[in-house]
Write an enzyme that holds these catalytic residues in place. Structure first.
Site, PDB file in Angstrom:
ATOM      1  N   SER A 161       3.532  -2.138  10.306  1.00 38.92           N
ATOM      2  CA  SER A 161       4.993  -2.188  10.513  1.00 38.92           C
ATOM      3  C   SER A 161       5.613  -3.537  10.175  1.00 38.92           C
ATOM      4  O   SER A 161       6.513  -4.003  10.870  1.00 38.92           O
ATOM      5  CB  SER A 161       5.351  -1.765  11.941  1.00 38.92           C
ATOM      6  OG  SER A 161       4.941  -0.427  12.164  1.00 38.92           O
ATOM      7  N   GLY A 164       2.580   2.320  10.831  1.00 42.00           N
ATOM      8  CA  GLY A 164       3.517   3.434  10.693  1.00 42.00           C
ATOM      9  C   GLY A 164       4.231   3.801  11.985  1.00 42.00           C
ATOM     10  O   GLY A 164       4.865   4.848  12.075  1.00 42.00           O
ATOM     11  N   LYS A 216       0.156   4.287  -0.292  1.00 43.69           N
ATOM     12  CA  LYS A 216      -0.474   5.472   0.315  1.00 43.69           C
ATOM     13  C   LYS A 216      -0.212   6.707  -0.575  1.00 43.69           C
ATOM     14  O   LYS A 216      -0.094   6.559  -1.788  1.00 43.69           O
ATOM     15  CB  LYS A 216       0.017   5.649   1.767  1.00 43.69           C
ATOM     16  CG  LYS A 216      -0.156   4.351   2.576  1.00 43.69           C
ATOM     17  CD  LYS A 216       0.006   4.510   4.061  1.00 43.69           C
ATOM     18  CE  LYS A 216      -0.196   3.150   4.739  1.00 43.69           C
ATOM     19  NZ  LYS A 216      -0.108   3.226   6.190  1.00 43.69           N
ATOM     20  N   ASN A 275       0.870  -1.174   0.000  1.00 39.58           N
ATOM     21  CA  ASN A 275       0.000   0.000   0.000  1.00 39.58           C
ATOM     22  C   ASN A 275       0.908   1.226   0.000  1.00 39.58           C
ATOM     23  O   ASN A 275       1.506   1.548   1.022  1.00 39.58           O
ATOM     24  CB  ASN A 275      -0.900  -0.030   1.247  1.00 39.58           C
ATOM     25  CG  ASN A 275      -1.740   1.229   1.400  1.00 39.58           C
ATOM     26  OD1 ASN A 275      -1.772   2.072   0.498  1.00 39.58           O
ATOM     27  ND2 ASN A 275      -2.421   1.349   2.524  1.00 39.58           N
ATOM     28  N   GLU A 302      -5.279  -4.980  10.551  1.00 41.59           N
ATOM     29  CA  GLU A 302      -4.277  -3.934  10.751  1.00 41.59           C
ATOM     30  C   GLU A 302      -4.550  -3.218  12.069  1.00 41.59           C
ATOM     31  O   GLU A 302      -5.357  -2.281  12.108  1.00 41.59           O
ATOM     32  CB  GLU A 302      -4.331  -2.913   9.608  1.00 41.59           C
ATOM     33  CG  GLU A 302      -4.018  -3.493   8.250  1.00 41.59           C
ATOM     34  CD  GLU A 302      -3.406  -2.448   7.308  1.00 41.59           C
ATOM     35  OE1 GLU A 302      -2.323  -2.716   6.791  1.00 41.59           O
ATOM     36  OE2 GLU A 302      -3.995  -1.370   7.136  1.00 41.59           O
ATOM     37  N   GLU A 351      -6.767   4.690   7.968  1.00 43.41           N
ATOM     38  CA  GLU A 351      -6.542   6.114   7.672  1.00 43.41           C
ATOM     39  C   GLU A 351      -7.786   6.719   7.021  1.00 43.41           C
ATOM     40  O   GLU A 351      -8.100   7.895   7.244  1.00 43.41           O
ATOM     41  CB  GLU A 351      -5.291   6.270   6.785  1.00 43.41           C
ATOM     42  CG  GLU A 351      -4.025   6.026   7.608  1.00 43.41           C
ATOM     43  CD  GLU A 351      -2.855   5.437   6.850  1.00 43.41           C
ATOM     44  OE1 GLU A 351      -2.845   5.469   5.610  1.00 43.41           O
ATOM     45  OE2 GLU A 351      -1.926   4.911   7.521  1.00 43.41           O
ATOM     46  N   HIS A 385      -9.487   1.144   5.055  1.00 38.17           N
ATOM     47  CA  HIS A 385      -8.196   1.338   5.726  1.00 38.17           C
ATOM     48  C   HIS A 385      -8.409   2.279   6.911  1.00 38.17           C
ATOM     49  O   HIS A 385      -9.202   3.222   6.829  1.00 38.17           O
ATOM     50  CB  HIS A 385      -7.164   1.917   4.742  1.00 38.17           C
ATOM     51  CG  HIS A 385      -5.778   1.880   5.305  1.00 38.17           C
ATOM     52  ND1 HIS A 385      -5.335   2.813   6.225  1.00 38.17           N
ATOM     53  CD2 HIS A 385      -4.757   1.005   5.129  1.00 38.17           C
ATOM     54  CE1 HIS A 385      -4.094   2.499   6.577  1.00 38.17           C
ATOM     55  NE2 HIS A 385      -3.713   1.413   5.928  1.00 38.17           N
TER      56      HIS A 385
END
Ligand code: 13P
Length: 248
Positions: A211, A172, A11, A9, A166, A96, A94
Site C-alpha cells: 500500500s 492491497g 500483477k 508490480n 512486504e 501471492e 511474492h
C-alpha cells in the site's frame, strides 16, 4: 550511499493496449535519473514493453521465474528465456505466489538461484502475515525466508540481489506499515545480512512494499534502511507511480 529503486508490480492486470500506454506514460514522465526505476508487467507483455523502454531509464522485470533450468514444467518460464528478452529483474517469493500457488521458502530459493544464474537480479520478497505479526513472529518468519535463500545460494549471491519487505497484511489493503514499523524490519534484515557480510549489507537495496501511495512514500523512503519501494496498485497509474518515484 545506496541508490534507491522503485519497482511497479503490475500483477495480473491490464490489456496489451493499456500496458503499452502505461509504459509510454512512465517513460515520458521520468524527469530525473537519481534513482533506479522498473516495471514488472505480465509475462506476455514483456517483449512489447521492452520495445517501449529501449534507450530510456526505465527497466523491466518479470513477476516470477521457474525454479528449474528447463524441461517438462508446463506453464513455467525459465530464467534463460527471460534473459533472452533482456529482462533485468525477476520478482521471486511474492506473498501471492507463496499463499495461492504453493511457493515454499525452498522453491523460492531455487527461483532466486535460477535468476542469478542468468544474470537477472532477483527481487526476493519476504514478510509476515497479520497473525504472525500479532504472535510476534515477524523476525522469525523473515529469518526463515532469508535463511532458505542464503543456505542454497550463499551470502555472496546477495551482491546482485534486491530484497523487498512486504508485510502481507499491508498488501492491497490500504493499510501501510508505519514508517517506524517498516524501518524496524528493514534494519533487522540488514543486520541479518551484516552478520554474514558487512559490505553486502551496506550495499543491498531493501525495498518496502504494501500500500505505498504518493502520500505515504516520502515518509517511508526517508527511513535509514528503506531504499525504495515495490508498488502494486499505485503502479497501474503513471501519475501515481511517477509521484512515488519522484519522492525519493
Ligand atoms: P499494493 O501496493 O497494491 O499494496 O501491492 C504491494 C505489492 O504486493 C507489490 O508487490
Amino acid at each position: 550511499m545506496r541508490r534507491s529503486l522503485v519497482v511497479g508490480n503490475w500483477k495480473m492486470n491490464g490489456t496489451l493496449a493499456s500496458a503499452k500506454s502505461l509504459a509510454e506514460a512512465i517513460v515520458s514522465g521520468i524527469e530525473n535519473t537519481n534513482a533506479d526505476i522498473a516495471v514488472c508487467p505480465p509475462f506476455v507483455y514483456l517483449r512489447d514493453i521492452d520495445q517501449i523502454l529501449q534507450g530510456s531509464h526505465l527497466k523491466f522485470g518479470s513477476q516470477n521465474v521457474a525454479d528449474q533450468e528447463s524441461g517438462a514444467y508446463t506453464g513455467e518460464i525459465s530464467a534463460s528465456m527471460l534473459k533472452d528478452i533482456n529482462c533485468t529483474y525477476a520478482i521471486v517469493g511474492h506473498s501471492e505466489r507463496r499463499s495461492y500457488y504453493g511457493d515454499t521458502n525452498e522453491s523460492v530459493a531455487e527461483r532466486f538461484s535460477q535468476a542469478l544464474s542468468q544474470g537477472i537480479i532477483p527481487i526476493l520478497c519476504v514478510g509476515e502475515t497479520l497473525e504472525q505479526r500479532e504472535q510476534e513472529k515477524t523476525f522469525q518468519v523473515v529469518d526463515a525466508q532469508l535463511d532458505a535463500v542464503i543456505n542454497l545460494a550463499g551470502i555472496a549471491s546477495f551482491e546482485k540481489a534486491v530484497i523487498a519487505y512486504e508485510p502481507v497484511w499491508a498488501i492491497g489493503t490500504g493499510k501501510t506499515a508505519s514508517d517506524e514499523q517498516a524501518q524496524e524490519v528493514h534494519q533487522y534484515i540488514r543486520q541479518q545480512i551484516a552478520k554474514r557480510d558487512q559490505s553486502i549489507a551496506d550495499k543491498i537495496q531493501i525495498l518496502y512494499g504494501g500500500s505505498v501511495k504518493p502520500d505515504n512514500a516520502k515518509g517511508l523512503f526517508a527511513m535509514a534502511d528503506i531504499d525504495g519501494g515495490l508498488i502494486g496498485g499505485a503502479s497501474l497509474d503513471a501519475e501515481s507511480f511517477l509521484k512515488i518515484y519522484n519522492s525519493i
